[in-house]
Design an enzyme around this catalytic site. Structure first.
Site: not given
Ligand code: G6Q
Length: 547
Positions: A267, A352
């Protein structure tokens, strides 16, 4: 450090008692300088916090709370690359990604800046080539459409910024974002684009996320079905990831991969290679300006005194409402339509990061933590959810966000937008007394016996607080600063509460759970591992559908 054991926490609990009987309307009436005093400016953003239930004593106690919980020390630790994400043993260095002064930042004894700059340079070179039509698809045509396939942190940031800065985009390069695995979203996009002129960005930090990989495989199959050969994939697919092995396994050469590092949280990743769609859409210069705006905000956060420090003020005021005035929610109300994805983006960033129930050392917290963040563009909200904010039973502060200039501005429209925004903030704060309602009826010639039953319904209690965030302009620099402002606001709150804002075990849980149920849906067994309700749902779907 348990914040609720600090002297400042006790002081704030006492101060909150006094605010139970104070109305902001009277507070303004008694203090003619209030509107001037509670304003702070940084990086072309003005924060007017005069319509909050705060005064000099409250602020003093809040600053003491920041001191007693070690916010400044934690801030220094983050900027120095210490592993403040203790449950994953990782540094938290989104600030390095926009460190435009290029001062060394060490992780495990190595300066990360050369790598950061090298990836940026590769992305800028790629973007320059693609934007001026020199990156050619398999049949020799220039790219006209870019499809970003990613979810969560690998989707929301780039999508929000591309929307916010649309007027700075290149007209002949259309951006599309696919995150949902429902199949409909990718199909709708694929219907609109031509395989000969489309570039897919597969964006996944881990490159294991099932939604993203499923959509990526569908895009790949669609591309190959158009008559393309495996060798053509290199011209139409690039990856953004930290996992080179999985990228190669998918069939994308690591020559076509833009990397980043475990110290970039999902994020917080739009400043990294995850920002590639932004660079393609807006161009390298605008991306540099976005980074510069964020870097300026980083410097402001590091150096500005408490009473002028925007992220610190916003963070502490949020703590005040959440922990002392009984308000666990905040509304994000941007007024410029191009900021329409900002509430969703901030919802992830905040919830989050600070949706945590234990402190860094693992003890359960006995006080509220991250706020419930929600919202929609304010002007539409006025015709919808604002009713609850004006007359409902919950105390919910708002962040009004308004850019005073934007490309192609139409003064006639803009005046109405500004007036609406200011009027809402004023009405929420002042309210309308029963006598004011009666006077309105009398002026309109309504007889008292007809008017009186309606008086309670048309009365507004007021005393409903808000921040007003004014951006000088909706441009890359100010948007960069605005995002960084919220990142640091979230940091301040996490530091006060003593929690780790940078892990996300709840998100990881969702990723694990879905895989098991998918196997059960396909008849692979394992359904008995679930509770009775989930077993029934699995059986229902299996009775209707074969996978
Ligand atoms: C962000 C979270 C989550 C993550 C998604 C996608 O802080 O951890 O939103 O970005 O689950 O994950 P990937 O980039 O590993 O596909």
């Amino acid at each position: 450090m348990n914040p609720s054991q600090t002297p400042a926490w006790k002081d704030l609990s006492q101060l909150a008692e006094a605010w139970k009987t104070r109305h902001l309307r009277e507070v303004f009436d008694k203090d003619p300088q209030r509107a001037q005093r509670y304003v702070a400016d940084a990086c072309g953003i003005q924060l007017d916090y005069s319509k909050h239930r705060v005064d000099a004593d409250t602020l003093k106690a809040l600053f003491a709370l920041a001191e007693q919980t070690g916010v400044a020390e934690r801030r220094a630790a983050m900027f120095a690359g210490e592993k403040i994400n203790n449950t994953e043993n990782r540094a938290v260095l989104h600030v390095a990604l926009r460190n435009r002064s290029n001062t060394p930042i060490q992780v495990d004894g190595a300066d990360v800046m050369p790598e950061v700059n090298a990836v940026l340079d590769r992305m800028f070179a790629f973007a320059d080539k693609l934007r001026c039509g020199l990156w050619l698809g398999r049949t020799g045509k220039a790219i006209t459409d870019v499809v970003n396939i990613g979810i969560g942190g690998s989707d929301l940031g780039p999508l929000m910024v591309c929307e916010a800065l649309k007027p700075y985009g290149q007209d002949d390069l259309r951006m599309h974002f696919v995150s949902n695995v429902d199949g409909a979203q990718i199909q709708q996009v694929l219907k609109k684009v031509n395989p000969e002129t489309t570039l897919f960005i597969i964006a996944s930090k881990t490159f294991t996320t099932i939604e993203t990989l499923t959509n990526a495989h569908s895009a790949r199959a669609w591309f190959l079905a158009s008559g393309a050969a495996e060798a053509d994939i290199a011209k139409h697919f690039v990856a953004v990831s930290t996992n080179g092995a999985a990228v190669s396994k998918f069939g994308i050469s690591t020559d076509n991969m833009f990397g980043f590092w475990d110290w970039v949280g999902g994020r917080y990743s739009l400043w990294s290679a995850i920002g590639l769609p932004i660079i393609l859409s807006l161009g390298p210069d605008n991306f540099r300006a976005l980074l510069e705006g964020a870097h300026e905000m980083d410097q402001h956060f590091l150096t500005a005194p408490a009473e002028k420090n925007l992220p610190l003020l916003m963070g502490l005021i949020g703590v005040w409402y959440g922990n002392f005035l009984g308000s666990p929610s905040t509304v994000i109300a941007p007024y410029n339509q191009n900021l329409h994805r900002l509430p969703a983006y901030l919802q992830q960033l905040d919830m989050e990061s600070n949706g945590k129930g234990v402190r860094r050392e693992g003890e359960k917290v006995e006080y509220g933590t991250g706020p419930i963040i929600w919202g929609e563009p304010g002007i539409n909200g006025q015709h919808a959810y604002f009713q609850l904010l004006h007359q409902g039973t919950h105390l919910i502060p708002l962040d009004f966000i308004l850019a005073l200039d934007q490309p192609g501005i139409d003064p006639k429209h803009h005046a109405i937008l500004i007036a609406s925004c200011f009027a809402q903030a004023a009405a929420l704060m002042r309210g309308k007394t029963p006598d004011e309602v009666r006077a309105e009826f009398a002026k309109a010639g309504v007889a008292a016996d007809k008017a009186e039953p309606l008086v309670p319904h048309k009365t507004f209690s007021g005393n409903r607080p808000s921040s007003m965030l004014l951006l000088d302009k909706l441009d890359p620099k100010h948007v960069g600063a605005l995002i960084a402002l919220y990142e640091h606001k979230v940091f301040v709150q996490g530091a006060v509460w003593g929690i780790n804002s940078y892990d996300q075990w709840g998100v990881e849980l969702g990723k694990q759970l879905a895989t098991g149920i998918e196997t059960a849906l396909k008849g692979g067994g394992g359904e008995l591992n679930y509770d009775a309700s989930t077993q029934r749902l699995i059986a229902l779907v299996r009775s209707r559908q074969q996978f």
